[in-house]
Structure formats: C-alpha cells, structure tokens
Write a protein that holds these residues in place. Structure first.
Motif, PDB file in Angstrom:
ATOM      1  N   SER A 142       0.807  -1.210   0.000  1.00  0.00           N
ATOM      2  CA  SER A 142       0.000   0.000   0.000  1.00  0.00           C
ATOM      3  C   SER A 142       0.841   1.260   0.000  1.00  0.00           C
ATOM      4  CB  SER A 142      -0.901   0.017   1.248  1.00  0.00           C
ATOM      5  OG  SER A 142      -0.091   0.037   2.410  1.00  0.00           O
ATOM      6  N   GLY A 143       2.188   1.119   0.215  1.00  0.00           N
ATOM      7  CA  GLY A 143       3.029   2.302   0.286  1.00  0.00           C
ATOM      8  C   GLY A 143       3.030   2.924   1.668  1.00  0.00           C
ATOM      9  N   THR A 144       2.318   2.371   2.627  1.00  0.00           N
ATOM     10  CA  THR A 144       2.307   2.859   4.000  1.00  0.00           C
ATOM     11  C   THR A 144       2.837   1.769   4.911  1.00  0.00           C
ATOM     12  OG1 THR A 144       0.032   2.104   4.275  1.00  0.00           O
ATOM     13  CG2 THR A 144       0.353   4.397   3.617  1.00  0.00           C
ATOM     14  N   PRO A 145       3.342   2.132   6.084  1.00  0.00           N
ATOM     15  CA  PRO A 145       3.870   1.114   6.998  1.00  0.00           C
ATOM     16  C   PRO A 145       2.785   0.117   7.400  1.00  0.00           C
ATOM     17  CG  PRO A 145       4.520   3.335   7.689  1.00  0.00           C
ATOM     18  CD  PRO A 145       3.489   3.496   6.605  1.00  0.00           C
ATOM     19  N   PRO A 146       3.152  -1.152   7.631  1.00  0.00           N
ATOM     20  CA  PRO A 146       2.162  -2.149   8.058  1.00  0.00           C
ATOM     21  C   PRO A 146       1.428  -1.752   9.323  1.00  0.00           C
ATOM     22  CG  PRO A 146       4.244  -3.202   7.465  1.00  0.00           C
ATOM     23  CD  PRO A 146       4.493  -1.730   7.456  1.00  0.00           C
ATOM     24  N   LEU A 190      -8.070   5.771   6.335  1.00  0.00           N
ATOM     25  CA  LEU A 190      -8.072   5.751   4.869  1.00  0.00           C
ATOM     26  C   LEU A 190      -7.231   6.874   4.287  1.00  0.00           C
ATOM     27  CD1 LEU A 190     -11.666   4.962   3.527  1.00  0.00           C
ATOM     28  CD2 LEU A 190      -9.576   3.619   3.236  1.00  0.00           C
ATOM     29  N   ASP A 191      -7.278   8.037   4.914  1.00  0.00           N
ATOM     30  CA  ASP A 191      -6.521   9.168   4.383  1.00  0.00           C
ATOM     31  C   ASP A 191      -5.022   8.864   4.392  1.00  0.00           C
ATOM     32  OD1 ASP A 191      -6.598   9.117   7.148  1.00  0.00           O
ATOM     33  OD2 ASP A 191      -6.716  11.298   7.395  1.00  0.00           O
ATOM     34  N   THR A 192      -4.551   8.232   5.458  1.00  0.00           N
ATOM     35  CA  THR A 192      -3.130   7.887   5.540  1.00  0.00           C
ATOM     36  C   THR A 192      -2.786   6.766   4.565  1.00  0.00           C
ATOM     37  OG1 THR A 192      -3.097   8.515   7.875  1.00  0.00           O
ATOM     38  CG2 THR A 192      -1.307   7.094   7.101  1.00  0.00           C
ATOM     39  N   MET A 193      -3.641   5.752   4.511  1.00  0.00           N
ATOM     40  CA  MET A 193      -3.361   4.610   3.640  1.00  0.00           C
ATOM     41  C   MET A 193      -3.357   4.995   2.170  1.00  0.00           C
ATOM     42  SD  MET A 193      -5.183   1.251   5.365  1.00  0.00           S
ATOM     43  CE  MET A 193      -6.780   1.956   5.734  1.00  0.00           C
ATOM     44  N   LEU A 194      -4.212   5.955   1.804  1.00  0.00           N
ATOM     45  CA  LEU A 194      -4.349   6.320   0.394  1.00  0.00           C
ATOM     46  C   LEU A 194      -3.593   7.594   0.034  1.00  0.00           C
ATOM     47  CD1 LEU A 194      -8.148   5.526  -0.096  1.00  0.00           C
ATOM     48  CD2 LEU A 194      -6.181   4.087  -0.626  1.00  0.00           C
ATOM     49  N   GLY A 195      -3.043   8.284   1.040  1.00  0.00           N
ATOM     50  CA  GLY A 195      -2.284   9.493   0.766  1.00  0.00           C
ATOM     51  C   GLY A 195      -3.135  10.633   0.257  1.00  0.00           C
ATOM     52  N   MET A 196      -4.312  10.804   0.838  1.00  0.00           N
ATOM     53  CA  MET A 196      -5.203  11.890   0.428  1.00  0.00           C
ATOM     54  C   MET A 196      -6.049  12.307   1.619  1.00  0.00           C
ATOM     55  SD  MET A 196      -7.979   9.658  -1.823  1.00  0.00           S
ATOM     56  CE  MET A 196      -6.726   9.022  -2.927  1.00  0.00           C
ATOM     57  N   SER A 197      -6.792  13.401   1.469  1.00  0.00           N
ATOM     58  CA  SER A 197      -7.641  13.851   2.578  1.00  0.00           C
ATOM     59  C   SER A 197      -8.764  12.858   2.816  1.00  0.00           C
ATOM     60  CB  SER A 197      -8.228  15.231   2.264  1.00  0.00           C
ATOM     61  OG  SER A 197      -9.181  15.112   1.203  1.00  0.00           O
TER      62      SER A 197
END
Length: 423
Positions: free
Chosen positions: A300-304, A343-350
């Motif tokens: 996902s590009g985010t830490p587990p 979701l905002d952190t996981m997807l890199g959006m608001s």
C-alpha cells in the motif's frame, strides 16, 4: 510437495513479481490406529523468532485457505490450529467451513471458576456452529468441568507427562468424555506401544512424520480494486457489477477464488466463475473479507502498522458498541468507522477525498469527518486509547457513559484480536 502457483487464475495472466510474497506454512500429520492421516496441524514458519513456532490463531487458517492452495496443503483432511481465546471472536471465522476445522483451545492462565464459566458461551457457540474443539490434558482438571463435554479431541503431550500420570489421565478421559484421544510428541516405538496399549487411537509426532514446509504464494490486489469492491458491496450492487471488479484485478480474483474453492469453505464442487463465488459468499462476508484485505495489504506504500492500527480501531469500536448494546446495524458501522478511520493515511489523500471513493452511510461519514454522533464519540475514544491522552479519554468515556474497566478490557481484546492479522 509442489509450490502453489502464483498466476492469476481468473485471467491466466502472470501476476507481476512485485505483487507476490511468500508465507511458509508447515503441517504435521495426525494419524489414526491404522496409520491413515485424518488431519494436519498447521504451523506458521514465516517468522524468524524462535519462540514463534506454532500457529497461535485462526487467522493462519484464513491465510492457508485463501492463498496456499488447499489441495497441496491439507487436501480433504481436518485442519488443526492452535488458538488464543482472543482469536475465537470476530468475523474472520465466518469465512471458513467449521466442519473442516479443529480449534485447539488453550488452558487459561488462571483457571478460576468464573473465568472458565465466562469462556463457556463462546466455546459452546463455536461447537454449535460446527467447529470441532480440541483441548490438552489440563481440561481433565476439575476446574474445567464445564468445558469437558465440549471436547471432541483431547491431546496428551508425551514430553510433559510421566507414564504413570499419563495412564491415569487417559483412563479418566475414557470414562468421563466422548472425546477422541490424541497422543502428541510421539517420538519412539516404545511410546507408541505404551499409549496404543492404553486405548489411544490417534497419534502425532516425529515417529510418524516431521512437519513439512509449504511455500504459500500470496497475491496482493490493488488498493483501488479493493476500494471499488467495498464501494459496490456497501451499495448492494448487482452480482454483475461486482464481477466486473474481480475481472479487472488478478490479485483480487486469485484470493477470492482460492478461498471459495478451499476445503475450508466446505463446498462439494469447484466454483469456476466469479458470479458463483459472489453469490455463495454473500455481501456481508464479502465486505468483511475486503475490509481486512485492505488494511493488511503489503504493497500500500504505507507502513504495516497503519493497517494494523485501523484493524484495532475497528475491532475496539465494534466491542464498545456491543458493550453499549447498540443496534446490530450501528455495531456493524462501528467496525466500518474504525477500519476506515485511517483511509486518508493509507491512500495518501484527505479524508474527504478518500470517502469520495467509498460508499458509506451518512452516520459513518459524519463520524469520520466530524467525530459526531455516537460513532464519532466512539472513534474519539478509540484514538484516545492509542494516544494515552487522559483528558480526551475521560471526556469520551463520560460522554458515552462507559467505565474505564469496560474500555480497557475491550482495548486489550481488540489488540489481541488484531494481532492475528499481522504478519
């Protein structure tokens, strides 16, 4: 034993290398008096820590059945898997056929009568649903009498029990239970002769088979596809619309078809179309599966830890909603709010933009955007549990009229439960 193929089975197209990873699962045979295999105990050998040598939760079953290729792993045999008491609750158990699974139930750290009684409804409900329950020899202690009638199997560890002690326990089990008895850690012909002469009919250990490793390929679907699937399920879209999403993502299709065709799902014939898979699984199970898939995605590009935190929040809010005796639909939404709260952190959006990608009820949206309503207050409380902010914790607890003990107990349960989805 051959490795499981990592190709996208729906399309026949190879899966990109960066979308695959491997999990090492070991199995050890359990045989009957005729030395025929009746089942396998599963072990997770992916982690390097020496203390992590056995499957400690039923999430291993979900991983094995979803990804490993059940014919190669266990065929039509029973699956024995070690559990914690925390791992016995939660929606993931709905994703397997209970008739194929033996849950190995550990003893309690303190076998007080009230603790034994408190766990009894959960164990009884699992057995009523069709799961087989296995206990070790400690279930023969008087403190565990309420559990004894639930035992389908009782395991005796020959490395722990002296021969005279073992004989007494076997005799007691034969007189007071209907359980099948299994001798484990059988390493010599002498041990086998001793327990078989006392009437034990099932065996596990190096004398029969050492654990064999299977490299299970996991295929990671794209996050956008998972979100689209969740979106359609929430809208109760048609089977045709859901089918189209599966056709566009080989990873998503691979995981679903692996799960639906595993022996753990309990179907008599192989499912070959997405339409059949969707109809058989049902929207509620499909949603739970997709939500957990989203938060445990490796690519996902985010830490587990972000996905892990989301799972903790979802389960904590679900447990708190149950404590407050909220209606079932609100309790379900509590899980959704928690698991979507990052979701905002996981997807890199608001969060506003993220929610534009996912269909959620108004109450869920208000909770996620404004911390409003009872679901919003539960979310504030869940965040306070993570941050250690005593003021926020006290304010949220007061507004929800919940005690610190209720909240702390739920938080510990949520942490333990969510840990079973971490790799």
């Amino acid at each position: 034993m051959s490795s499981t193929s990592a190709t996208g089975i729906a399309t026949g197209a190879p899966t990109p290398a960066d979308q695959t990873s491997a999990t090492m699962i070991a199995r050890q045979a359990i045989v009957n008096a005729q030395h025929l295999v009746i089942g396998y105990e599963l072990f997770n050998r992916s982690r390097p820590e020496p203390t992590h040598t056995a499957a400690t939760d039923v999430a291993l079953v979900f991983t094995a059945l979803s990804h490993a290729g059940t014919d190669e792993l266990v065929g039509k045999k029973l699956i024995f898997v070690n559990c914690t008491h925390e791992s016995l609750v939660g929606g993931h158990l709905e994703l397997v056929d209970p008739e194929k699974v033996v849950l190995e139930i550990p003893p309690l750290s303190h076998a007080a009568s009230e603790e034994v009684a408190a766990r009894l409804p959960t164990l009884a409900a699992l057995r009523a649903r069709g799961f087989h329950l296995a206990f070790n020899h400690t279930v023969l202690q008087s403190a565990y009498n309420p559990w004894l009638l639930l035992a389908d199997y009782i395991k005796f560890d020959l490395s722990l029990l002296a021969p005279d002690q073992l004989a007494v326990l076997i005799n007691y089990a034969q007189r007071h239970t209907q359980a099948d008895l299994i001798a484990e850690k059988v390493e010599t012909a002498q041990q086998y002769d001793m327990v078989s002469s006392q009437g034990v009919q099932m065996f596990q250990g190096y004398w029969f088979a050492r654990p064999a490793l299977v490299r299970a390929k996991l295929v990671s679907p794209g996050q956008s596809s998972i979100l689209e699937l969740i979106n359609l399920v929430r809208k109760q879209a048609s089977t045709e619309q859901i089918e189209e999403v599966l056709k566009k993502d080989a990873g998503l299709a691979f995981n679903l078809m692996r799960l639906i065709n595993s022996s753990g799902f309990g179907l008599a014939r192989e499912i070959t179309s997405f339409r059949q898979a969707v109809m058989l699984m049902g929207l509620k199970k499909l949603f739970r599966w997709a939500a957990l898939l989203l938060t445990t995605s490796r690519h996902s590009g985010t830490p587990p830890s972000v996905g892990q935190t989301a799972v903790v929040r979802g389960r904590l809010m679900e447990l708190l909603a149950l404590e407050k005796k909220l209606p079932q639909d609100e309790t379900d939404q509590a899980f959704v709010v928690g698991i979507f709260s990052l979701l905002d952190t996981m997807l890199g959006m608001s969060m506003e933009t993220a929610l534009g990608l996912v269909s959620v009820p108004p109450g869920t949206e208000v909770a996620l955007l404004h911390n409003a309503g009872v679901l919003g207050h539960l979310l504030v409380l869940a965040k306070a549990c993570e941050s250690g902010d005593d003021v926020a914790f006290d304010n949220a607890a007061t507004s929800l009229q919940m005690s610190s003990q209720q909240i702390n107990n739920a938080h510990l349960q949520a942490l333990a439960w969510a840990d079973h989805f971490a790799d």
